[in-house]
Design a protein around this motif. Structure first.
Motif, short mmCIF file in Angstrom:
data_model
loop_
_atom_site.label_atom_id
_atom_site.label_comp_id
_atom_site.label_asym_id
_atom_site.label_seq_id
_atom_site.Cartn_x
_atom_site.Cartn_y
_atom_site.Cartn_z
N MET A 1 0.81 -1.19 0.00
CA MET A 1 0.00 0.00 0.00
C MET A 1 0.85 1.26 0.00
O MET A 1 0.47 2.27 -0.55
N PHE A 2 2.07 1.22 0.65
CA PHE A 2 2.93 2.39 0.77
C PHE A 2 4.27 2.16 0.09
O PHE A 2 4.76 1.04 0.02
N GLY A 3 4.87 3.26 -0.37
CA GLY A 3 6.22 3.24 -0.90
C GLY A 3 7.01 4.34 -0.22
O GLY A 3 6.45 5.28 0.33
N CYS A 4 8.33 4.22 -0.27
CA CYS A 4 9.19 5.20 0.39
C CYS A 4 10.46 5.34 -0.44
O CYS A 4 11.02 4.34 -0.91
N VAL A 5 10.90 6.58 -0.64
CA VAL A 5 12.13 6.84 -1.39
C VAL A 5 12.99 7.82 -0.62
O VAL A 5 12.50 8.85 -0.14
N LEU A 6 14.27 7.50 -0.49
CA LEU A 6 15.27 8.42 0.02
C LEU A 6 16.03 8.92 -1.20
O LEU A 6 16.37 8.12 -2.07
N PRO A 7 16.30 10.22 -1.32
CA PRO A 7 17.01 10.73 -2.50
C PRO A 7 18.29 9.96 -2.79
O PRO A 7 19.07 9.68 -1.88
N GLY A 8 18.46 9.59 -4.05
CA GLY A 8 19.64 8.87 -4.48
C GLY A 8 19.61 7.38 -4.19
O GLY A 8 20.58 6.68 -4.45
N LYS A 9 18.50 6.88 -3.66
CA LYS A 9 18.38 5.46 -3.31
C LYS A 9 17.22 4.85 -4.10
O LYS A 9 16.31 5.55 -4.52
N PRO A 10 17.21 3.53 -4.26
CA PRO A 10 16.06 2.89 -4.91
C PRO A 10 14.84 2.90 -3.98
O PRO A 10 14.95 3.14 -2.78
N VAL A 11 13.68 2.65 -4.57
CA VAL A 11 12.44 2.60 -3.79
C VAL A 11 12.58 1.52 -2.72
O VAL A 11 13.05 0.42 -2.99
N LEU A 12 12.19 1.87 -1.50
CA LEU A 12 12.27 0.90 -0.41
C LEU A 12 11.11 -0.08 -0.49
O LEU A 12 9.96 0.32 -0.70
N THR A 13 11.43 -1.33 -0.29
CA THR A 13 10.41 -2.37 -0.34
C THR A 13 10.35 -3.17 0.96
O THR A 13 9.71 -4.20 1.01
N ASN A 14 11.03 -2.68 2.01
CA ASN A 14 11.10 -3.44 3.25
C ASN A 14 10.02 -3.05 4.25
O ASN A 14 10.24 -3.07 5.46
N LEU A 15 8.82 -2.74 3.78
CA LEU A 15 7.71 -2.39 4.66
C LEU A 15 7.37 -3.58 5.54
O LEU A 15 7.17 -4.69 5.05
#
Length: 198
Positions: A1-15
């Motif tokens: 349901m959620f995504g998270c991105v830190l600048p310069g990093k790939p999309v986080l998938t460890n929810l």
């Protein structure tokens, strides 16, 4: 349901789902985090009348409210650098420099009724209220607000004639500043006033 991105990093998938209404992203190397983007993936909307509060957990500081996501506001970018007090930052930086992999920050999401989410954001609890409102007296806060207004209006100033060396600012510029200022306050508290000093 959620995504998270830190600048310069790939999309986080460890929810990691904690329970039916709470989930967290574990963030490595928290000393390197300046901004964070959180968004709904678009696959599953919130149920009617619900939204999510977004919280950041710094080691040794607990969870601090950053803002919210809703079906009407499905994404947000938060500046997290400087959202914790100087004393905490010094201890945090020292601990992180010894072995950054041992000190994870967390991004927490709590799905709650929309009215409760809006109330929390309006109250400006956690990082949204910023150390600024806790440390500054009303005079210092007013001074920063006036400085913000002056800096904004300076770009609209026009000089008078050679006879009258006064400077003029269109009234519409003041209205635009007021609307923009209120939007910033509602979105993230008064922390932006402190960051502009840095």
């Amino acid at each position: 349901m959620f995504g998270c991105v830190l600048p310069g990093k790939p999309v986080l998938t460890n929810l990691q789902q904690v329970d039916e209404t709470h989930a967290v992203f574990y963030l490595g190397h928290p000393a390197e985090i300046n901004h964070i983007c959180v968004f709904l993936l678009g696959t599953v909307p919130f149920p009617d009348g619900y939204a999510a509060t977004v919280h950041m957990h710094w080691p040794g500081r607990g969870f601090q409210l950053l803002g919210m996501l809703s079906n009407e506001k499905p994404s947000a970018i938060f500046r997290v650098r400087g959202s914790f007090s100087g004393a905490g930052q010094a201890a945090f930086s020292a601990a992180a420099s010894s072995d950054p992999s041992d000190f994870n920050a967390m991004l927490g999401l709590a799905i709650e009724p929309l009215a409760a989410v809006q109330e929390q954001c309006a109250a400006g609890t956690g990082a949204s209220s910023s150390a600024l409102t806790k440390q500054l007296d009303p005079t210092a806060l007013a001074e920063r607000i006036v400085k913000h207004l002056f800096n904004y209006l300076s770009s609209f100033a026009t000089s008078g004639s050679a006879v009258t060396p006064e400077t003029y600012v269109p009234m519409g510029a003041i209205t635009k500043w007021y609307e923009s200022f209120l939007a910033k306050i509602k979105a993230g508290g008064t922390g932006f006033l402190e960051r502009e000093e840095n």
